[in-house]
Design an enzyme around this catalytic site. Sequence first.
Site, short mmCIF file in Angstrom:
data_model
loop_
_atom_site.label_atom_id
_atom_site.label_comp_id
_atom_site.label_asym_id
_atom_site.label_seq_id
_atom_site.Cartn_x
_atom_site.Cartn_y
_atom_site.Cartn_z
CD GLU A 144 -2.10 2.66 -3.79
OE1 GLU A 144 -3.14 3.29 -4.06
OE2 GLU A 144 -1.42 2.92 -2.79
CG ASP A 195 -1.77 1.21 1.36
OD1 ASP A 195 -2.67 1.35 0.52
OD2 ASP A 195 -1.56 2.05 2.27
C1 QV4 Z 1 -8.39 14.21 6.71
C2 QV4 Z 1 -7.91 15.30 5.75
C3 QV4 Z 1 -6.45 15.64 6.06
C4 QV4 Z 1 -6.40 16.09 7.49
C5 QV4 Z 1 -6.93 15.00 8.42
C6 QV4 Z 1 -7.00 15.48 9.85
O1 QV4 Z 1 -8.01 14.82 4.40
O2 QV4 Z 1 -5.99 16.64 5.18
O3 QV4 Z 1 -5.05 16.35 7.81
O4 QV4 Z 1 -8.27 14.60 8.05
O5 QV4 Z 1 -7.19 14.45 10.73
C7 QV4 Z 1 -8.99 9.09 5.71
C8 QV4 Z 1 -9.93 10.23 5.33
C9 QV4 Z 1 -9.15 11.54 5.20
C10 QV4 Z 1 -8.48 11.82 6.54
C11 QV4 Z 1 -7.56 10.65 6.86
C12 QV4 Z 1 -6.89 10.80 8.21
O6 QV4 Z 1 -10.56 9.93 4.11
O7 QV4 Z 1 -10.04 12.56 4.85
O8 QV4 Z 1 -7.68 13.00 6.43
O9 QV4 Z 1 -8.32 9.41 6.90
O10 QV4 Z 1 -7.81 10.82 9.22
C13 QV4 Z 1 -7.64 5.25 2.42
C14 QV4 Z 1 -8.66 6.28 1.98
C15 QV4 Z 1 -8.36 7.63 2.57
C16 QV4 Z 1 -8.27 7.50 4.08
C17 QV4 Z 1 -7.11 6.57 4.36
C18 QV4 Z 1 -6.82 6.37 5.85
O11 QV4 Z 1 -8.65 6.36 0.57
O12 QV4 Z 1 -9.43 8.51 2.25
O13 QV4 Z 1 -8.05 8.78 4.68
O14 QV4 Z 1 -7.44 5.28 3.83
O15 QV4 Z 1 -7.94 5.93 6.51
C19 QV4 Z 1 -3.12 8.72 -3.03
C20 QV4 Z 1 -1.99 7.80 -2.57
C21 QV4 Z 1 -2.42 6.34 -2.61
C22 QV4 Z 1 -3.75 6.11 -1.92
C23 QV4 Z 1 -4.78 7.03 -2.58
C24 QV4 Z 1 -6.14 6.91 -1.96
O16 QV4 Z 1 -0.84 7.98 -3.37
O17 QV4 Z 1 -1.41 5.57 -1.99
O18 QV4 Z 1 -4.37 8.39 -2.46
N1 QV4 Z 1 -4.16 4.71 -1.94
C25 QV4 Z 1 -3.86 3.80 -0.81
C26 QV4 Z 1 -5.03 2.91 -0.47
C27 QV4 Z 1 -6.12 3.74 0.15
C28 QV4 Z 1 -5.64 4.30 1.47
C29 QV4 Z 1 -4.23 4.66 1.47
C30 QV4 Z 1 -3.40 4.47 0.40
C31 QV4 Z 1 -3.65 5.08 2.76
O19 QV4 Z 1 -5.45 2.21 -1.60
O20 QV4 Z 1 -7.30 3.00 0.34
O21 QV4 Z 1 -6.42 5.49 1.77
O22 QV4 Z 1 -3.27 3.87 3.42
O23 QV4 Z 1 -3.25 8.70 -4.43
#
Ligand code: QV4
Length: 512
Positions: A248, A212
Amino acid sequence: MRIFLLVVAFQFCWAQYNPNTKPGRTSIVHLFEWRWADIALECERYLAPNGYGGVQISPPNENIVLTNPWRPWWERYQPISYKLCSRSGNENEFKDMVTRCNNVGVYIYVDAVVNHMCGSGGGSGTHSTCGSYFNAGTEDFPAVPFSSWDFNDGKCQTQNGEIQNYNDANQVRDCRLVSLLDLALGKDYVRSKVAEYMNHLIDIGVAGFRMDASKHMWPGDMKAILDQLHNLSTSWFASGTRPFIYQEVIDLGGEAISASEYFGNGRVTEFKYGAKLGTVIRKWSGEKMAYLKNWGEGWGFMSSDKALVFVDNHDNQRGHGAGGASILTFWDARLYKMGVGFMLAHPYGFTRIMSSYRWSRNFENGKDVNDWMGPPSNSDGSTKSVTINADTTCGNDWVCEHRWRQIRNMAIFRNVVDGQPFANWWDNNSNQVAFGRGNKGFIVFNNDDWNLSQTLYTGLPEGTYCDVISGDKQGSSCTGITIQVYNNGNANFQISNHAEDPFVAIHVDAKL
Ligand code: QV4
Ligand code: CA
């Protein structure tokens, strides 16, 4: 001796690109958010009998428990420890799943979340899936243990510690992705804890890992971890077998970091694949299926032997990650089946099939405000089991795309034509196209707004074939339409543009 050393060197360099699936099993399925107990059953009752090679599972380690919003699927991307304890099940259930799936030749690929721990706003307490204490504010995760020394705060150069600019590779690797506490993977100690977690999984019997958020880790740091990994368990795999690695990295072009930086570690997700295929099948931006003639590297994709491909994933099927509105999903079932059918027929890349759950989508100003919704669950937050209906579809809002006849039969098609060259392309210069795989299989699509009526050279031996899209071969008969291939290899195809599924596929194992 010299030849022997070359063979060893070759295996060492190339091993992590090999999916380790059983010969003749060419696809894996992502059983997103499934419980381990259900996956074990699915391996035995469905995946093995239908030739699926493996399962990508949701992150198995302990994660934060979030209640606002209520138990979002993405809480599993916020690790608290490396204990095997999540909504999908505990360590005993995990081991039982791996053992039972491996015993029927369906292997397990773990989604490894090792770039970060939970978000900075995660608070402190024991609101975690195994009840382990943590404090996000002070970066304390005693169940690993990690402390504030083990994070990149000192290394990140942005004012608020967040990734602000994707054109700056240092920020992308050393700062926080959406506030997620960024692990210092440059440190030997952190590397050793991550390797210990992954080795625990390998020793239980898993066959590989989805890494990931690889874009957010330095390829060299990842290599230092991957080099510490054990060989796969000799209970199921040949001795010396390396874990399959797919990283990824979302690279649609135009950013500081490119997918090719990761080729030394293993395969990489090719996100252009689903974004472009969706655009073509939706006929957006002047695209048409005739242009798929040189699909693959000809479209600027990475080389096929490095690519992990998919039509949609758990992120972009709900507007997270990359690809935007062009991405095809089960919500657009007719187009989706064509997209997955095309992917599975085409030789490019190693293929992953998505298997989803339904949620109540709710678009406000073009954005689904329910994109966070977790799997079908009971009021206490526990995940519902996957029930199986009399007609073999799934209940409890599990979509089970991998059980749709058209998709399951195309996964079998891919196994039957494995190793055969792309052959006998035909198109009408619009959205009617056809191609074969050597002399083993042939597929015809009609995505135009008029009927297709065409005699085409299939390359297949003479005979009557069952179309595996409209039906199944059962004994010596076919529940769908049949196609006659003449002794010159030609066959006549009729596909109405109003057909339930406007494509036809035949292969040598579905000859009557
Ligand atoms: C939010 C704000 C931040 C703020 C924070 C404050 O966005 O700016 O600082 O609150 O607390 C979730 C929420 C997100 C939140 C964050 C932290 O959606 O709004 O921040 O939690 O609380 C998944 C989801 C994300 C989720 C994350 C952790 O998609 O929305 O964030 O899990 O729970 C990029 C990357 C790529 C990524 C992709 C989605 O390059 O690597 O974005 N894909 C992988 C996974 C994905 C996962 C992650 C990475 C993180 O496939 O499912 O994100 O592990 O392109
Ligand atoms: Ca990082």
